[in-house]
Motif scaffolding. Sequence first.
Motif, PDB file in Angstrom:
ATOM      1  N   VAL A  71     -58.369  -0.053 -36.394  1.00 42.18           N
ATOM      2  CA  VAL A  71     -57.179  -0.671 -36.973  1.00 42.18           C
ATOM      3  C   VAL A  71     -57.301  -2.186 -36.837  1.00 42.18           C
ATOM      4  CG1 VAL A  71     -54.682  -0.873 -36.851  1.00 42.18           C
ATOM      5  CG2 VAL A  71     -55.779   1.339 -36.414  1.00 42.18           C
ATOM      6  N   LEU A  72     -57.328  -2.880 -37.965  1.00 42.13           N
ATOM      7  CA  LEU A  72     -57.398  -4.340 -37.991  1.00 42.13           C
ATOM      8  C   LEU A  72     -56.195  -4.855 -38.751  1.00 42.13           C
ATOM      9  CD1 LEU A  72     -61.196  -4.825 -38.795  1.00 42.13           C
ATOM     10  CD2 LEU A  72     -60.091  -4.822 -36.558  1.00 42.13           C
ATOM     11  N   ILE A  73     -55.643  -5.969 -38.288  1.00 42.60           N
ATOM     12  CA  ILE A  73     -54.442  -6.523 -38.896  1.00 42.60           C
ATOM     13  C   ILE A  73     -54.798  -7.766 -39.697  1.00 42.60           C
ATOM     14  CG2 ILE A  73     -52.945  -5.625 -37.078  1.00 42.60           C
ATOM     15  CD1 ILE A  73     -52.948  -8.425 -35.853  1.00 42.60           C
ATOM     16  N   PRO A  74     -53.999  -8.112 -40.708  1.00 46.20           N
ATOM     17  CA  PRO A  74     -54.254  -9.344 -41.451  1.00 46.20           C
ATOM     18  C   PRO A  74     -54.177 -10.565 -40.523  1.00 46.20           C
ATOM     19  CG  PRO A  74     -52.701  -7.943 -42.625  1.00 46.20           C
ATOM     20  CD  PRO A  74     -52.872  -7.347 -41.270  1.00 46.20           C
ATOM     21  N   GLY A  75     -55.147 -11.425 -40.601  1.00 42.53           N
ATOM     22  CA  GLY A  75     -55.198 -12.613 -39.741  1.00 42.53           C
ATOM     23  C   GLY A  75     -56.641 -13.037 -39.534  1.00 42.53           C
ATOM     24  N   THR A  76     -56.869 -13.862 -38.541  1.00 41.32           N
ATOM     25  CA  THR A  76     -58.222 -14.333 -38.261  1.00 41.32           C
ATOM     26  C   THR A  76     -58.965 -13.329 -37.391  1.00 41.32           C
ATOM     27  OG1 THR A  76     -57.595 -15.528 -36.263  1.00 41.32           O
ATOM     28  CG2 THR A  76     -57.390 -16.709 -38.361  1.00 41.32           C
ATOM     29  N   LEU A  77     -60.272 -13.491 -37.340  1.00 46.74           N
ATOM     30  CA  LEU A  77     -61.080 -12.635 -36.468  1.00 46.74           C
ATOM     31  C   LEU A  77     -60.694 -12.829 -35.013  1.00 46.74           C
ATOM     32  CD1 LEU A  77     -64.626 -13.093 -38.084  1.00 46.74           C
ATOM     33  CD2 LEU A  77     -63.008 -11.219 -38.438  1.00 46.74           C
ATOM     34  N   ALA A  78     -60.393 -14.072 -34.628  1.00 46.96           N
ATOM     35  CA  ALA A  78     -60.001 -14.355 -33.248  1.00 46.96           C
ATOM     36  C   ALA A  78     -58.696 -13.661 -32.895  1.00 46.96           C
ATOM     37  CB  ALA A  78     -59.877 -15.863 -33.042  1.00 46.96           C
ATOM     38  N   GLU A  79     -57.754 -13.629 -33.856  1.00 46.83           N
ATOM     39  CA  GLU A  79     -56.479 -12.960 -33.601  1.00 46.83           C
ATOM     40  C   GLU A  79     -56.682 -11.462 -33.435  1.00 46.83           C
ATOM     41  OE1 GLU A  79     -53.524 -16.050 -36.037  1.00 46.83           O
ATOM     42  OE2 GLU A  79     -54.333 -14.262 -37.023  1.00 46.83           O
ATOM     43  N   ASN A  80     -57.575 -10.884 -34.201  1.00 44.51           N
ATOM     44  CA  ASN A  80     -57.856  -9.459 -34.051  1.00 44.51           C
ATOM     45  C   ASN A  80     -58.578  -9.166 -32.749  1.00 44.51           C
ATOM     46  OD1 ASN A  80     -57.394  -7.439 -36.521  1.00 44.51           O
ATOM     47  ND2 ASN A  80     -57.657  -9.511 -37.355  1.00 44.51           N
ATOM     48  N   LEU A  81     -59.382 -10.127 -32.298  1.00 39.78           N
ATOM     49  CA  LEU A  81     -60.097  -9.941 -31.038  1.00 39.78           C
ATOM     50  C   LEU A  81     -59.158 -10.047 -29.847  1.00 39.78           C
ATOM     51  CD1 LEU A  81     -63.054  -9.474 -30.136  1.00 39.78           C
ATOM     52  CD2 LEU A  81     -63.218 -11.942 -29.772  1.00 39.78           C
ATOM     53  N   ASP A  82     -58.069 -10.842 -30.028  1.00 38.95           N
ATOM     54  CA  ASP A  82     -57.075 -11.045 -28.973  1.00 38.95           C
ATOM     55  C   ASP A  82     -57.711 -11.604 -27.701  1.00 38.95           C
ATOM     56  OD1 ASP A  82     -54.510 -11.079 -27.943  1.00 38.95           O
ATOM     57  OD2 ASP A  82     -54.613  -9.024 -27.175  1.00 38.95           O
ATOM     58  N   ALA A  83     -58.617 -12.545 -27.895  1.00 40.55           N
ATOM     59  CA  ALA A  83     -59.289 -13.194 -26.756  1.00 40.55           C
ATOM     60  C   ALA A  83     -59.818 -14.550 -27.234  1.00 40.55           C
ATOM     61  CB  ALA A  83     -60.418 -12.331 -26.219  1.00 40.55           C
ATOM     62  N   ASP A  84     -60.143 -15.393 -26.275  1.00 33.55           N
ATOM     63  CA  ASP A  84     -60.677 -16.715 -26.601  1.00 33.55           C
ATOM     64  C   ASP A  84     -62.124 -16.566 -27.078  1.00 33.55           C
ATOM     65  OD1 ASP A  84     -61.397 -19.330 -26.843  1.00 33.55           O
ATOM     66  OD2 ASP A  84     -61.285 -19.788 -24.691  1.00 33.55           O
ATOM     67  N   PRO A  85     -62.397 -16.841 -28.372  1.00 36.55           N
ATOM     68  CA  PRO A  85     -63.759 -16.645 -28.880  1.00 36.55           C
ATOM     69  C   PRO A  85     -64.791 -17.587 -28.264  1.00 36.55           C
ATOM     70  CG  PRO A  85     -62.392 -17.766 -30.506  1.00 36.55           C
ATOM     71  CD  PRO A  85     -61.479 -17.338 -29.406  1.00 36.55           C
ATOM     72  N   GLU A  86     -64.323 -18.656 -27.575  1.00 34.37           N
ATOM     73  CA  GLU A  86     -65.243 -19.607 -26.957  1.00 34.37           C
ATOM     74  C   GLU A  86     -65.640 -19.194 -25.546  1.00 34.37           C
ATOM     75  OE1 GLU A  86     -66.467 -22.006 -28.723  1.00 34.37           O
ATOM     76  OE2 GLU A  86     -65.188 -21.514 -30.431  1.00 34.37           O
ATOM     77  N   SER A  87     -65.025 -18.134 -25.020  1.00 39.66           N
ATOM     78  CA  SER A  87     -65.315 -17.736 -23.642  1.00 39.66           C
ATOM     79  C   SER A  87     -66.687 -17.089 -23.547  1.00 39.66           C
ATOM     80  CB  SER A  87     -64.244 -16.763 -23.142  1.00 39.66           C
ATOM     81  OG  SER A  87     -64.324 -15.537 -23.839  1.00 39.66           O
ATOM     82  N   ALA A  88     -67.232 -17.116 -22.338  1.00 38.13           N
ATOM     83  CA  ALA A  88     -68.562 -16.548 -22.107  1.00 38.13           C
ATOM     84  C   ALA A  88     -68.559 -15.039 -22.303  1.00 38.13           C
ATOM     85  CB  ALA A  88     -69.026 -16.905 -20.697  1.00 38.13           C
ATOM     86  N   ILE A 102     -65.053  -6.277 -24.288  1.00 37.80           N
ATOM     87  CA  ILE A 102     -64.447  -7.318 -23.451  1.00 37.80           C
ATOM     88  C   ILE A 102     -63.159  -6.852 -22.776  1.00 37.80           C
ATOM     89  CG2 ILE A 102     -65.441  -9.180 -24.841  1.00 37.80           C
ATOM     90  CD1 ILE A 102     -62.731  -9.536 -26.165  1.00 37.80           C
ATOM     91  N   SER A 103     -62.586  -5.756 -23.260  1.00 34.39           N
ATOM     92  CA  SER A 103     -61.317  -5.292 -22.673  1.00 34.39           C
ATOM     93  C   SER A 103     -61.423  -3.845 -22.217  1.00 34.39           C
ATOM     94  CB  SER A 103     -60.188  -5.420 -23.695  1.00 34.39           C
ATOM     95  OG  SER A 103     -60.465  -4.648 -24.852  1.00 34.39           O
ATOM     96  N   ALA A 104     -62.632  -3.413 -21.886  1.00 33.68           N
ATOM     97  CA  ALA A 104     -62.865  -2.007 -21.583  1.00 33.68           C
ATOM     98  C   ALA A 104     -62.146  -1.578 -20.310  1.00 33.68           C
ATOM     99  CB  ALA A 104     -64.358  -1.734 -21.462  1.00 33.68           C
ATOM    100  N   ALA A 105     -61.433  -0.446 -20.415  1.00 32.87           N
ATOM    101  CA  ALA A 105     -60.864   0.198 -19.230  1.00 32.87           C
ATOM    102  C   ALA A 105     -61.953   1.064 -18.595  1.00 32.87           C
ATOM    103  CB  ALA A 105     -59.654   1.027 -19.637  1.00 32.87           C
ATOM    104  N   GLN A 106     -61.591   1.792 -17.561  1.00 33.33           N
ATOM    105  CA  GLN A 106     -62.592   2.596 -16.863  1.00 33.33           C
ATOM    106  C   GLN A 106     -63.188   3.655 -17.789  1.00 33.33           C
ATOM    107  OE1 GLN A 106     -64.233   2.395 -14.119  1.00 33.33           O
ATOM    108  NE2 GLN A 106     -65.290   4.353 -14.479  1.00 33.33           N
TER     109      GLN A 106
END
Length: 553
Positions: free
Chosen positions: A421-438, A486-490
């Motif tokens: 499920v992807l929502i209209p917006g930018t790739l960064a918004e869909n990722l819900d994380a800082d794209p510049e992070s390591a 990047i957001s994996a649960a157990q």
Amino acid sequence: MKPFDPRLLRYARATRGYLALLVLLGLVITALIGAQTYLIAAIISPVFYNQSTSTNYLFLTTFLVVVFGARSLLSYVQGAIGHRSAVRVISELRTQVLDHAGNLGSRWLSKGNTNEVVTLATRGLDDLEDYFVHFLPELFLTATATPLLLCVVAYMDFLSAVMIILCLPLIPLFMILIGKMTASYSAQRLATMQRLGSQLLDLLTGLPTLKGVGRETGPTKRVEELGLSFAQRTMNTLYVAFLSGAALEFITTLTTALVAVSIGLRMVNGDILLLEGLVVIMLTPEVLRPLREVGTQFHASANGVAAADRVFKILETVPYDHTAHQPVPDMTCTPIRFDDVSILAPGRETIAPASLTTTIDPGEVTVIRGASGSGKTTTINALLGLIPVTSGRILIGETELSNLDRQAWWSNITWVPQRPVLIPGTLAENLDADPESADVAHAAHITGFADVVANLPDGWNTRIGHGGTGLSVGQRQRLALTKALISAAQIVILDEPSAHLDAVAEEYVTRVINELRNNGHTLIVIAHRAAMTDIADIVIDVASRSRAAGEKL
């Protein structure tokens, strides 16, 4: 079809305040109608008898203007509040339908209910606005103004009140007869709208494929036929509404004429004074007006009432849920066991999966495979707590899954569906994380999505449309895998992660699975391809079977 459905009070709280206001406004408007009618008669009657004085005339006229202005203002306020209340109620019902449809799950939606939910959440409920703005005010005026004004008429002239009472039943009689026809037309109109919506959704989904094979104009005739059918159903509803209005106007005019003739004859004989006669003649249409308008507006709002009835049927469908609140054990060291689990497919005599007994150990990669329809997705839905098992148990450690707090259980799971499920917006918004992070850079490198971003003109700020329009199906899958990494649960559940990828891109999925396994995550993968089973620690084969006659589960 009920004139007022009490379920509105239960499911739409905004209705309660609006109804209380309608009762109050109904009483005030009734008093203003009586005052306005009496003032007009009091102004005309002395003129006829040459008893009018300029002072008295000016006072009564000024008072009449004030009363008329107050009545107009209240009508405006009632309409404005009606529109706002309708918007709030429609918004509440739409939200509840969408939330409840999600709680009912994919199984319920797959049984032909998706199109109904889409129709109701978009165009279907809009017709409810006429119900709130026009019908309900007149309905409550019928309950307040009609009996009160009839008492005033009886006080002025009892014979006229008797004539009105004898004619009143004709209005609801015609409303019932024509209303049954309108209810049928409204239901047909809503069903046609749903078919049209279904066809359009299917067409839009498959349009790229149709265009690829040069058949994009093929469905044009069918869509046009559905559009004409919808227009015809709408015109049928309008036809009945016009017929109803004409019948109600005839009854109202006939009743007013009978009262007026009776008053006129008795005024000639001196049996009734001009003041009382004018009051009765002017009040007669006001006594009948709310009931007449109820009939007229009922047909105008019938489409909205039909849609609301469908909404209530959805909301009254009980979803699978459990209210247990036992804590979830530490999933880094807790196995998941399926103990002779069987699930009966709804509406069919097929058990899928059938008698599944297996263990999913923590920190390992478990692949679930089987033929189409064998129950792979159903097994995952049961593990997610979305559907109940028909027989057997799912154990988390030594605790049955149904006894765990479901929200807490979900917090331990990351699920990547086959169609992310992807929502209209930018790739960064869909990722819900800082794209510049390591972490994001590392995850995008493993999934291969970093190469996709590098070839986009705006990088992570590239905008995509609804459902991921602008990205290929494989690129959408890589974006979903990046987010999962990047957001994996157990526990990480992957549903056919390589279904839309070629052999080269499939290697990225393998890298994601190995990365998660190395980090100690428990992976459950639904897969057909050999590449997925080759890297698995355990492979679970699920199978289905037909339910035997008389077999109880």
